[in-house]
Enzyme design. Structure first.
Site, PDB file in Angstrom:
ATOM      1  N   ASP A 205       0.840  -1.197   0.000  1.00 30.51           N
ATOM      2  CA  ASP A 205       0.000   0.000   0.000  1.00 30.51           C
ATOM      3  C   ASP A 205       0.880   1.254   0.000  1.00 30.51           C
ATOM      4  O   ASP A 205       1.378   1.623  -1.039  1.00 30.51           O
ATOM      5  CB  ASP A 205      -0.984  -0.044   1.167  1.00 30.51           C
ATOM      6  CG  ASP A 205      -2.260   0.739   0.869  1.00 30.51           C
ATOM      7  OD1 ASP A 205      -2.650   0.819  -0.312  1.00 30.51           O
ATOM      8  OD2 ASP A 205      -2.873   1.292   1.800  1.00 30.51           O
ATOM      9  N   ASP A 206       1.105   1.871   1.120  1.00 28.19           N
ATOM     10  CA  ASP A 206       1.865   3.117   1.139  1.00 28.19           C
ATOM     11  C   ASP A 206       3.152   2.978   1.956  1.00 28.19           C
ATOM     12  O   ASP A 206       3.259   2.119   2.822  1.00 28.19           O
ATOM     13  CB  ASP A 206       1.004   4.236   1.746  1.00 28.19           C
ATOM     14  CG  ASP A 206      -0.340   4.349   1.050  1.00 28.19           C
ATOM     15  OD1 ASP A 206      -0.348   4.582  -0.180  1.00 28.19           O
ATOM     16  OD2 ASP A 206      -1.377   4.170   1.716  1.00 28.19           O
ATOM     17  N   ASP A 209       1.627   6.151   6.010  1.00 29.75           N
ATOM     18  CA  ASP A 209       0.208   6.454   5.847  1.00 29.75           C
ATOM     19  C   ASP A 209      -0.321   7.167   7.082  1.00 29.75           C
ATOM     20  O   ASP A 209      -0.294   6.616   8.185  1.00 29.75           O
ATOM     21  CB  ASP A 209      -0.588   5.172   5.587  1.00 29.75           C
ATOM     22  CG  ASP A 209      -2.008   5.475   5.118  1.00 29.75           C
ATOM     23  OD1 ASP A 209      -2.429   6.650   5.205  1.00 29.75           O
ATOM     24  OD2 ASP A 209      -2.690   4.543   4.662  1.00 29.75           O
ATOM     25  N   ASN A 244      -2.538   1.397  -2.878  1.00 29.11           N
ATOM     26  CA  ASN A 244      -2.485   2.799  -3.298  1.00 29.11           C
ATOM     27  C   ASN A 244      -1.125   3.230  -3.835  1.00 29.11           C
ATOM     28  O   ASN A 244      -1.030   3.929  -4.821  1.00 29.11           O
ATOM     29  CB  ASN A 244      -2.899   3.715  -2.153  1.00 29.11           C
ATOM     30  CG  ASN A 244      -4.351   3.491  -1.748  1.00 29.11           C
ATOM     31  OD1 ASN A 244      -4.680   3.451  -0.578  1.00 29.11           O
ATOM     32  ND2 ASN A 244      -5.235   3.321  -2.720  1.00 29.11           N
ATOM     33  N   LYS A 249       1.875   9.509   2.559  1.00 28.75           N
ATOM     34  CA  LYS A 249       0.453   9.878   2.516  1.00 28.75           C
ATOM     35  C   LYS A 249       0.134  10.628   3.807  1.00 28.75           C
ATOM     36  O   LYS A 249       0.194  10.059   4.889  1.00 28.75           O
ATOM     37  CB  LYS A 249      -0.415   8.622   2.376  1.00 28.75           C
ATOM     38  CG  LYS A 249      -1.892   8.934   2.222  1.00 28.75           C
ATOM     39  CD  LYS A 249      -2.747   7.686   2.394  1.00 28.75           C
ATOM     40  CE  LYS A 249      -2.877   6.908   1.103  1.00 28.75           C
ATOM     41  NZ  LYS A 249      -3.769   5.727   1.291  1.00 28.75           N
TER      42      LYS A 249
HETATM   43 CA   LIG Z   1      -2.420   2.735   3.361  1.00 30.99          CA
HETATM   44 CA   LIG Z   2      -5.116   1.093   0.289  1.00 34.04          CA
END
Ligand SMILES: [Ca+2]
Ligand SMILES: [Ca+2]
Ligand SMILES: [Ca+2]
Ligand SMILES: [Ca+2]
Length: 515
Positions: A205-206, A209, A244, A249
């Site tokens: 994902d990131d 975050d 993502n 983020k």
């Molecule tokens: Ca995330």
């Molecule tokens: Ca996500």
């Protein structure tokens, strides 16, 4: 006074002497004494026997673990007597949770004032480490990798934790691959958490975050942190749009809370590259975002994206930042100064010593600090050297460089503007505020190639008043009629005018056009 200090030191020493050293080893036995010679086998036993000020020494080797190691609130240390759990000497303890059931966490830290050093935490059924209801902890030189969700998560009001020189990589949450980040101060996280010298890469994902659900008006600070290659699996494949793939983020909320949540982020000398989506991403954050000396490179959607209006009492400040091979998309509410996407600069591959991104995952230095590599460091002769404004951090040469890495080089062109400050002067325009005409004066010591340019508040060039060889020394005055290069009257607002001599920025001033 000296006596007092000596007495104090002696007292500290005397007290320290009573603290226990408790040992854990793969070959240990919980029925033994927990000494170096006769270590315990389990973390749970060592933790239960520890008191504030004690040190749990973890011997190297692989620990095959099936249940979560929980450190409860009653085992908290204090400000002056932290509880320490550390890899013994330079040994490498690997906490391998691969036999754990999916959904279970590796370490659940629910206590305060723990200092955890040098553990490798891998293949947990969920987070490698979850700090929940835990504050004022220090997590140092730990690695979180190939866990089945976020490597290190902070939630449930956890505040004022310091995460120092840690790595988090190849974390992925099958089958959805929607949530596994490197480091996640998110959801219900508390305020004042601080990351220094950390790296996050290859998480599905990131990298970082800061997405909120439950928490609001919290702050997080990152310094000297790198993140790259997120949004993909370890084998390089893209598991889909749920993954993502942002580097940093910085927020925010979602439809369920009307995009109102504030996660105030400060990022200093942070680097994001090769991420699937954005390098530095607002993600609906309504809070303040301050980016100083950050570098974004080759992030697929954008290097920087902070475009959505924030809470009117908050502020976005972006200074001395560098963007190469990617977009810098900032709303006109952003306060900007000397960023590489300003018209004065040209960023090309020649500006860098190296663009070999494989260097980033090199081994850390002996003290745990980030590897000393050439990636995205500025090359001699770059116009980005000494081109920044002084933000209070140490710098080499004549002024801070743009981007995350300060070089030893100085810029002989930029030297010009620092060695002769008294010879040139850009005066405040008059009248100011104005409509539609104003006078801009400058003083020249000798004939020079002069450029005088008007910019709007987002750094776009609006008009060029002077561009050429000026023979008149002394006071020169240019008049701006409030029109852009197409002859249209510009909107009311803040404008900047900038004097360049021999294409070197000498001075910038602000003016206000009113209607
Ligand atoms: Ca995330
Ligand atoms: Ca996500
Ligand atoms: Ca350049
Ligand atoms: Ca410098």
């Amino acid at each position: 006074m000296k006596k007092l200090i000596l007495l104090f030191l002696f007292f500290q020493f005397a007290v320290n002497h009573n603290y226990a050293q408790i040992y854990v080893a793969t070959y240990g036995n919980d029925d033994s004494l927990g000494t170096k010679e006769k270590p315990y086998a389990t973390f749970t036993k060592a933790i239960s026997e520890s008191a504030p000020g004690d040190t749990i020494c973890v011997r190297g080797g692989t620990y095959n673990l099936t249940t979560t190691i929980t450190i409860t609130a009653v085992k908290s240390g204090t400000d002056s007597q932290m509880c320490t759990m550390t890899a013994y000497n330079n040994e490498v303890p690997v906490l391998d949770f691969s036999e754990q059931e999916l959904g279970s966490k590796g370490i659940s830290l629910k206590s305060n004032y723990w200092h955890i050093i040098g553990l490798n935490i891998t293949k947990a059924g969920d987070n490698g480490m979850d700090i929940n209801f835990g504050s004022n902890n220090i997590i140092e030189r730990c690695q979180f990798y190939r866990n089945n969700d976020t490597g290190l998560q902070l939630s449930a009001g956890s505040a004022n934790n310091q995460i120092i020189n840690c790595d988090s990589y190849y974390n992925a949450d099958p089958p959805d691959y929607a949530d596994a980040d490197g480091f996640a101060p998110k959801l219900t996280v508390g305020s004042g958490n601080y990351f220094y010298g950390c790296r996050a890469w290859g998480n599905c994902d990131d990298g970082w975050d800061g997405y909120l659900r439950g928490a609001d008006d919290v702050s997080t600070t990152l310094e000297n942190c790198w993140t790259w290659g997120n949004g993909y699996l370890e084998n390089g494949s893209d598991p889909g749009s749920q993954a993502n793939g942002n580097g940093f983020k910085m927020g925010g909320g979602d439809n369920s809370n009307s995009d109102s949540l504030m996660h105030h982020f400060t990022l200093i000398k942070c680097v994001a590259f090769n991420n699937k989506a954005k390098g530095f991403d607002q993600n609906n954050n309504m809070g303040s975002m301050i980016l100083y000396n950050c570098t974004g490179y080759n992030n697929q959607t954008a290097n920087y994206r902070i475009q959505r209006a924030i809470d009117p009492e908050q502020v976005v400040i972006v200074k001395n930042c560098l963007s190469y091979d990617g977009l810098a998309q900032l709303g006109d509410f952003a306060i900007q100064e000397t960023n590489s996407w300003f018209p004065a600069f040209e960023v090309t591959a020649d500006d860098f010593l190296s663009l070999d991104t494989d260097l980033a995952s090199a081994a850390r230095q002996a003290d745990g600090s980030l590897p000393d590599i050439d990636l995205l460091h500025l090359a001699e002769g770059s116009d980005l050297i000494d081109a920044g404004v002084d933000l209070g951090f140490p710098f080499n040469g004549l002024a801070p460089d743009l981007g995350a890495f300060e070089t030893d080089f100085t810029n002989s062109i930029n030297e010009y503007k620092y060695t002769m400050p008294g010879d040139f002067q850009l005066l405040q325009n008059y009248p100011n505020p104005f409509n539609p005409t104003t006078h801009i004066s400058y003083i020249l010591a000798k004939p020079e190639k002069v450029t005088l340019i008007i910019f709007n508040s987002v750094g776009q060039k609006v008009a060029t008043l002077v561009d050429g060889e000026m023979r008149e020394t002394g006071l020169n005055t240019a008049i701006w009629n409030g029109r852009n290069k197409n002859g249209m009257i510009v909107p009311a607002g803040v404008y900047f005018y900038r004097l360049e001599l021999r294409n070197v920025i000498i001075s910038t001033r602000k003016m206000l056009f009113i209607k």
